[in-house]
Scaffold this active site. Structure first.
Site, PDB file in Angstrom:
ATOM      1  N   ARG A  16       0.852  -1.181   0.000  1.00 54.63           N
ATOM      2  CA  ARG A  16       0.000   0.000   0.000  1.00 54.63           C
ATOM      3  C   ARG A  16       0.895   1.241   0.000  1.00 54.63           C
ATOM      4  NH1 ARG A  16      -2.033  -3.425   4.130  1.00 54.63           N
ATOM      5  NH2 ARG A  16      -4.147  -4.206   3.749  1.00 54.63           N
ATOM      6  N   LYS A  37      -1.790  -1.750   7.540  1.00 59.27           N
ATOM      7  CA  LYS A  37      -3.123  -1.314   7.949  1.00 59.27           C
ATOM      8  C   LYS A  37      -3.489  -1.916   9.304  1.00 59.27           C
ATOM      9  CE  LYS A  37      -7.593  -0.722   5.652  1.00 59.27           C
ATOM     10  NZ  LYS A  37      -8.376  -1.100   4.442  1.00 59.27           N
ATOM     11  N   HIS A  93      -2.427   2.087  -6.211  1.00 58.83           N
ATOM     12  CA  HIS A  93      -2.982   0.823  -5.712  1.00 58.83           C
ATOM     13  C   HIS A  93      -3.161  -0.196  -6.831  1.00 58.83           C
ATOM     14  CE1 HIS A  93      -4.156  -0.620  -1.792  1.00 58.83           C
ATOM     15  NE2 HIS A  93      -5.220  -1.236  -2.291  1.00 58.83           N
ATOM     16  N   ARG A 134      -0.564  -2.777  -6.589  1.00 58.73           N
ATOM     17  CA  ARG A 134      -0.850  -3.793  -5.557  1.00 58.73           C
ATOM     18  C   ARG A 134      -1.883  -4.795  -6.086  1.00 58.73           C
ATOM     19  NH1 ARG A 134      -1.186  -4.901   0.149  1.00 58.73           N
ATOM     20  NH2 ARG A 134      -3.320  -5.194   0.882  1.00 58.73           N
ATOM     21  N   HIS A 169      -4.038  -9.140   4.368  1.00 64.53           N
ATOM     22  CA  HIS A 169      -5.486  -9.169   4.552  1.00 64.53           C
ATOM     23  C   HIS A 169      -5.836 -10.034   5.768  1.00 64.53           C
ATOM     24  CE1 HIS A 169      -6.390  -8.225   0.034  1.00 64.53           C
ATOM     25  NE2 HIS A 169      -6.128  -7.144   0.734  1.00 64.53           N
ATOM     26  N   TYR A 176      -9.630 -11.014  -6.109  1.00 68.46           N
ATOM     27  CA  TYR A 176      -8.647 -11.214  -7.176  1.00 68.46           C
ATOM     28  C   TYR A 176      -8.874 -12.525  -7.926  1.00 68.46           C
ATOM     29  CZ  TYR A 176      -6.463  -7.341  -4.768  1.00 68.46           C
ATOM     30  OH  TYR A 176      -6.241  -6.121  -4.179  1.00 68.46           O
TER      31      TYR A 176
END
Length: 293
Positions: A148, A172, A239, A242, A265, A274
């Site tokens: 990110r 994150k 992004h 990514r 994640h 994805y």
């Protein structure tokens, strides 16, 4: 309760509320402040009104005229969080935003750049110049490790091990994770370190023109610059690299769980988007190639 009696409480507590959000990214903190400010601006135009659920619904209705559904969902969440804080502080008694249903949005698949497009971006970089070497390292590292933009901004010298080709990333939710990158990316990072300005003893890995930690906005501008120079889809952004990292791994046969961990994640459901992209790609190939399609 009249708006006049509550607006002062809303304005007075913003800074102390945001102090408790230091673990969030710079953008998340900025959005919290902007979203609360939007409500305060609206209330200043309705000072004689009762502050109740109907007025909050009117606020959301006004937003719909010029604000996307995604942004409205964020505003409801951020302002609602602020009201919960005010309740805990005994400043107010009720959070009307908890009674507002956020607008539903359809699942939108992210844009993915092909490997050829990413290569074209990199070809547009003047690697004979110091800034070009830095820009090359930034773009290559984002794509190679699936980072990110905030993670690139947070990266420090001590976080990267160029002997093992891995890095510890502060991501994150204030969580750390390990990422790996290729030998070719390692060489590009080493080339950048050779020209990096060490005079100010700045601990950040990527530096701005003035020798301090490069900002998130600057990183975004760098990526957008080379997207434009390469003549790629103008909807591509930082992004996208990514997203492309994850999709290319899955297309290459990587296990979903491994990709989930590399992306940082918490839930595999976030990573599953994805797999949908890969299915869509397969569908396009089938439609264009199969004689019975």
């Amino acid at each position: 309760m009249k708006v006049k009696s509550i607006i002062g409480k809303l304005e007075a507590s913003i800074d102390t509320f945001l102090e408790q959000k230091k673990h969030l990214s710079e953008y998340s903190i900025r959005n919290h402040k902007l979203d609360i400010s939007k409500l305060i601006f609206f209330l200043n135009e309705n000072l004689d009104q009762e502050f109740n659920l109907d007025l909050v619904r009117k606020f959301i209705s006004e937003l719909r005229k010029s604000t996307s559904k995604t942004s409205i969902r964020r505003i409801i969440s951020n302002v609602g969080t602020y009201f919960e804080y005010l309740i805990d502080q005994e400043k107010i008694e009720k959070n009307f935003f908890s009674e507002i249903s956020p607008p539903k949005i359809g699942k939108k698949l992210p844009s993915i750049a092909t490997t050829d497009e990413i290569d074209e971006m990199i070809r547009c970089i003047d690697k004979s110049k110091n800034l070009g070497k830095r820009d090359h390292a930034i773009i290559e590292f984002i794509y190679s490790a699936g980072l990110r933009v905030s993670e690139v901004n947070n990266l420090n010298i001590q976080d990267i091990d160029l002997n093992q080709n891995q890095a510890v990333i502060f991501g994150k939710g204030s969580k750390y994770r390990s990422v790996i990158f290729s030998e070719s990316t390692s060489k590009i990072l080493k080339d950048y370190l050779e020209i990096r300005d060490n005079s100010k003893k700045e601990k950040a890995f990527f530096l701005s023109n003035s020798g301090v930690r490069i900002s998130i906005r600057s990183i975004q501008h760098i990526v957008k610059k080379y997207i434009s120079l390469a003549g790629l889809n103008p909807k591509y952004h930082t992004h996208t690299l990514r997203h492309s990292f994850a999709t290319h791994l899955l297309d290459g046969g990587a296990d979903l769980r491994v990709v989930q961990e590399l992306l940082g994640h918490t839930s595999p459901k976030t990573t599953e988007i994805y797999t949908h992209i890969s299915v869509e790609k397969s569908r396009d190939v089938y439609t264009n190639a199969h004689p019975k399609a």
